[in-house]
Enzyme design. Structure first.
Site, PDB file in Angstrom:
ATOM      1  CB  CYS A 271      -0.904  -0.001   1.232  1.00 32.15           C
ATOM      2  SG  CYS A 271      -1.692   1.593   1.531  1.00 32.15           S
TER       3      CYS A 271
ATOM      4  CB  CYS B 283       1.065   1.385   4.697  1.00 32.48           C
ATOM      5  SG  CYS B 283      -0.482   0.491   4.997  1.00 32.48           S
TER       6      CYS B 283
ATOM      7  CG  HIS C 261      -4.020  -1.057   4.811  1.00 34.99           C
ATOM      8  ND1 HIS C 261      -3.722  -0.217   3.753  1.00 34.99           N
ATOM      9  CD2 HIS C 261      -4.602  -2.151   4.249  1.00 34.99           C
ATOM     10  CE1 HIS C 261      -4.112  -0.777   2.619  1.00 34.99           C
ATOM     11  NE2 HIS C 261      -4.643  -1.951   2.886  1.00 34.99           N
TER      12      HIS C 261
ATOM     13  CG  ASN D 207     -13.601   9.935  -4.269  1.00 33.69           C
ATOM     14  OD1 ASN D 207     -14.670  10.540  -4.208  1.00 33.69           O
ATOM     15  ND2 ASN D 207     -12.623  10.283  -5.094  1.00 33.69           N
TER      16      ASN D 207
ATOM     17  CB  SER E  59      -7.205   4.105  -6.974  1.00 37.60           C
ATOM     18  OG  SER E  59      -6.766   5.368  -6.553  1.00 37.60           O
TER      19      SER E  59
ATOM     20  CG  HIS F 201      -4.136   3.528   4.090  1.00 35.51           C
ATOM     21  ND1 HIS F 201      -3.155   2.737   4.663  1.00 35.51           N
ATOM     22  CD2 HIS F 201      -4.288   4.592   4.917  1.00 35.51           C
ATOM     23  CE1 HIS F 201      -2.731   3.320   5.766  1.00 35.51           C
ATOM     24  NE2 HIS F 201      -3.402   4.446   5.949  1.00 35.51           N
TER      25      HIS F 201
ATOM     26  CG  HIS G 188      -6.990   7.971   0.966  1.00 32.07           C
ATOM     27  ND1 HIS G 188      -7.443   6.707   0.642  1.00 32.07           N
ATOM     28  CD2 HIS G 188      -6.957   8.659  -0.201  1.00 32.07           C
ATOM     29  CE1 HIS G 188      -7.653   6.629  -0.662  1.00 32.07           C
ATOM     30  NE2 HIS G 188      -7.379   7.809  -1.209  1.00 32.07           N
TER      31      HIS G 188
ATOM     32  CD  GLN H 130      -8.073  12.487  -3.899  1.00 33.52           C
ATOM     33  OE1 GLN H 130      -7.499  13.304  -4.627  1.00 33.52           O
ATOM     34  NE2 GLN H 130      -8.693  11.433  -4.380  1.00 33.52           N
TER      35      GLN H 130
HETATM   36  O1  LIG Z   1      -7.214  10.721  -7.144  1.00 31.97           O
HETATM   37  P1  LIG Z   1      -7.816   9.358  -7.174  1.00 31.97           P
HETATM   38  O2  LIG Z   1      -8.351   8.920  -5.840  1.00 31.97           O
HETATM   39  O3  LIG Z   1      -6.905   8.337  -7.763  1.00 31.97           O
HETATM   40  O4  LIG Z   1      -9.045   9.476  -8.190  1.00 31.97           O
HETATM   41  C1  LIG Z   1     -10.392   9.454  -7.846  1.00 31.97           C
HETATM   42  O5  LIG Z   1     -10.823  10.712  -7.343  1.00 31.97           O
HETATM   43  C2  LIG Z   1     -10.751  11.811  -8.244  1.00 31.97           C
HETATM   44  C3  LIG Z   1     -11.350  13.022  -7.572  1.00 31.97           C
HETATM   45  O6  LIG Z   1     -12.674  12.816  -7.170  1.00 31.97           O
HETATM   46  C4  LIG Z   1     -11.469  11.510  -9.562  1.00 31.97           C
HETATM   47  O7  LIG Z   1     -11.191  12.524 -10.501  1.00 31.97           O
HETATM   48  C5  LIG Z   1     -11.030  10.174 -10.155  1.00 31.97           C
HETATM   49  O8  LIG Z   1     -11.802   9.873 -11.302  1.00 31.97           O
HETATM   50  C6  LIG Z   1     -11.179   9.088  -9.098  1.00 31.97           C
HETATM   51  O9  LIG Z   1     -10.777   7.843  -9.614  1.00 31.97           O
END
Ligand SMILES: O=P(O)(O)O[C@H]1O[C@H](CO)[C@@H](O)[C@H](O)[C@H]1O
Ligand SMILES: O=P(O)(O)O[C@H]1O[C@H](CO)[C@@H](O)[C@H](O)[C@H]1O
Lengths: 347, 347
Positions: free
Chosen positions: A51, A54, A114, A154, A162, A165, A167, A169
């Site tokens: 990961c 981590c 994790h 997300n 993706s 873990h 998290h 943004q």
């Molecule tokens: O940055 P990550 O987590 O890889 O990407 C994810 O979040 C982003 C922001 O919402 C999106 O634009 C991506 O399509 C999604 O896969």
């Protein structure tokens, strides 16, 4: 026969973004023969050597994570917005308009563990996430080139996450993004007319009506908004009108962590799965202006509809016509509200 | 360093719906460790005894399909909109507004052959689909309770399509749905200002610029719009300003079938898979008014980004901030344009 909002197809108005949505309460009765998602049940280890989030591990760019405990923030190795983008654009008649955009994108690890997710974390540890949001909102907001700080999460592979873990943004930008810009406009108009924030009046009306409430504590309410689009879409709204997270008191910060956990525990309990969603804070722009019209809130957009493996598809008619939902906001709220308050894994 | 639209993050304006979108050209370089879809490769039989859309089979409601050849239309057994919904609504202050909505939903089988898809059908057979659209637009449009006829197709399980039998849908309604309502407003303003339709000027500008063109015939152009959000989003636009499909000549109807096939063959060839999308016609409302501002077009919203199994997720930032894309419209157009014109299965 007279019109009845529980049974008859209807449109509802979203005063926060100015759009209408379509509700077809009877539609959930149709059988489902379409795509089935993989439910998330597997247990993850506390540390995964593969990961990139981590502690101590190497990330995509070759950088190595410190041996952190609790939260950890770093600049996104694949930022969608960059600081060194030159100003400029395209101005080739009304039909071809483009403008340079710049900003700073960050990744926030919620915990070194994790295996966790927000609903499985302790409130005191989620509180550390809230504190980091505050620090980041301050730091980014003080940057004269950043006028909006979008904090979001997300959760779950079906929501494009993706890495499992825990998290979130932050994408912060020079321009005000589309959704906060719409909400600025509607909230401003409401504030000018009523001298109160729209969400102050809204949250108080919902506290009285009760049918869309999910849970609350001293400082926050979790509810399904009257105009929800996603089946179990929810909002967390502060009871007191605050423009941004920096105005929260110590106790209110803890209450935000508490309600974040309460709502996501309900979500996990609904289908006894790790419930996917995109969630994020909406608050005042950091453009140096005062924004008495802005009222701090958090949106939750979860895709599941029928079970841990059948989601709502916002496709065809939703993309070309009007967003449409198959169950009422009131029905969804009742289902969530009636669930046990303890995380299903603890039973 | 000066601003360069091919390399630098920027926003583009969509004059048709009034929104901005974010383009991060460099983002496609990031590695993908997230969800992987099942690519669609299996061959289907020409007739499937378990398919509720095949000729002679029983549907969910117990009704039996006729032994049709070519197209077949019926009222959706699980319609989101119904004709007998009583008028009414909720008017409980600015924050709680709802209105009854009624309409008619139909399902259109494109062919009796269960194994086909639009890109694999003959133009003469797709032409029969276009003719059925025209019949339905006439019939539904003449109904005084129907003011908008939304014709669309969800293709592929990842686009929420619950049955692979080649089919589309029509949801027609008393109210004008959100997206066509936005496009009505922008097109009207443009028409009043210039005395020409927005898309007439747009399509001619694109025919000159060439970089976003995909293909064309005498009557239609297929292109990636300057403001595309989805990675390979496309539009089909009539060269001549026509308000709706009924204004098309016989030759133009065939040309619409031809360009529909051409675009979807490109799509299938891109990743050598049956390429999922939601597509639909936007045309004048059937509200009894003349709509010289309306210019017939078709939108295609396909989710795939990197391969037959990795799609673009419109989540977190896209839902809470601004829709964002990872490759430029020009780059996407070049990739599609350079593909062989024959369907990959025929090679
Ligand atoms: O940055 P990550 O987590 O890889 O990407 C994810 O979040 C982003 C922001 O919402 C999106 O634009 C991506 O399509 C999604 O896969
Ligand atoms: O009617 P279907 O094909 O079962 O349903 C599909 O298309 C509808 C219209 O775009 C959507 O509302 C549904 O979410 C989707 O699954």
């Amino acid at each position: 026969m007279s019109f009845n909002i529980e049974d008859h197809p209807h449109k509802r108005y979203n005063p926060l973004n100015g759009d209408w949505i379509l509700v077809s309460p009877h539609r959930a009765k149709r059988p489902w023969q379409g795509q089935v998602e993989k439910p998330v049940l597997e247990e993850r280890p506390k540390y995964d050597p593969g990961c990139y989030l981590c502690a101590g591990n190497e990330r995509a760019g070759g950088k190595v994570n410190p041996d952190y405990k609790g939260t950890f923030v770093f600049t996104n190795d694949f930022s969608a917005l960059l600081t060194d983008t030159p100003e400029g654009g395209i101005d080739d008649g009304e039909l071809f308009q483009a403008q340079s955009e710049s900003g700073i994108c960050k990744v926030i690890c919620f915990s070194e563990d994790h295996s966790l997710t927000i609903p499985e974390m302790e409130v005191t540890d989620i509180r550390k996430v809230v504190d980091l949001w505050c620090e980041q909102y301050t730091e980014l907001g003080e940057n004269p080139d950043i006028n909006y700080v979008q904090i979001f999460e997300n959760k779950g592979a079906i929501m494009g996450c993706s890495n499992p873990h825990p998290h979130g943004q932050i994408w912060s930008s020079k321009g005000i993004p589309t959704e906060p810009a719409k909400e600025s406009k509607t909230q401003k108009a409401y504030f000018e007319k009523h001298g109160k924030t729209m969400l102050f009046d809204y949250v108080n009306a919902e506290l009285e009506k009760k049918e869309r409430l999910l849970d609350q504590n001293d400082s926050f309410v979790a509810l399904i908004p009257f105009w929800a689009v996603w089946p179990f879409e929810a909002m967390i709204i502060s009871k007191r009108p605050v423009q941004n997270i920096l105005e929260l008191t110590e106790a209110e910060r803890t209450d935000l962590a508490d309600i974040y956990k309460k709502l996501t525990v309900m979500y996990d309990n609904l289908f006894e799965t790790s419930f996917a969603y995109s969630a994020g804070l909406h608050q005042a722009p950091t453009d140096g202006e005062d924004h008495p019209e802005w009222h701090l809130h958090m949106h939750f957009y979860p895709p599941l509809l029928r079970s841990a493996s059948v989601k709502k598809f916002m496709v065809g008619y939703e993309m070309l016509g009007t967003p449409q939902r198959d169950i009422t906001a009131e029905g969804a709220a009742k289902r969530l509200r009636d669930l046990p308050k303890t995380h299903f894994k603890k039973n």
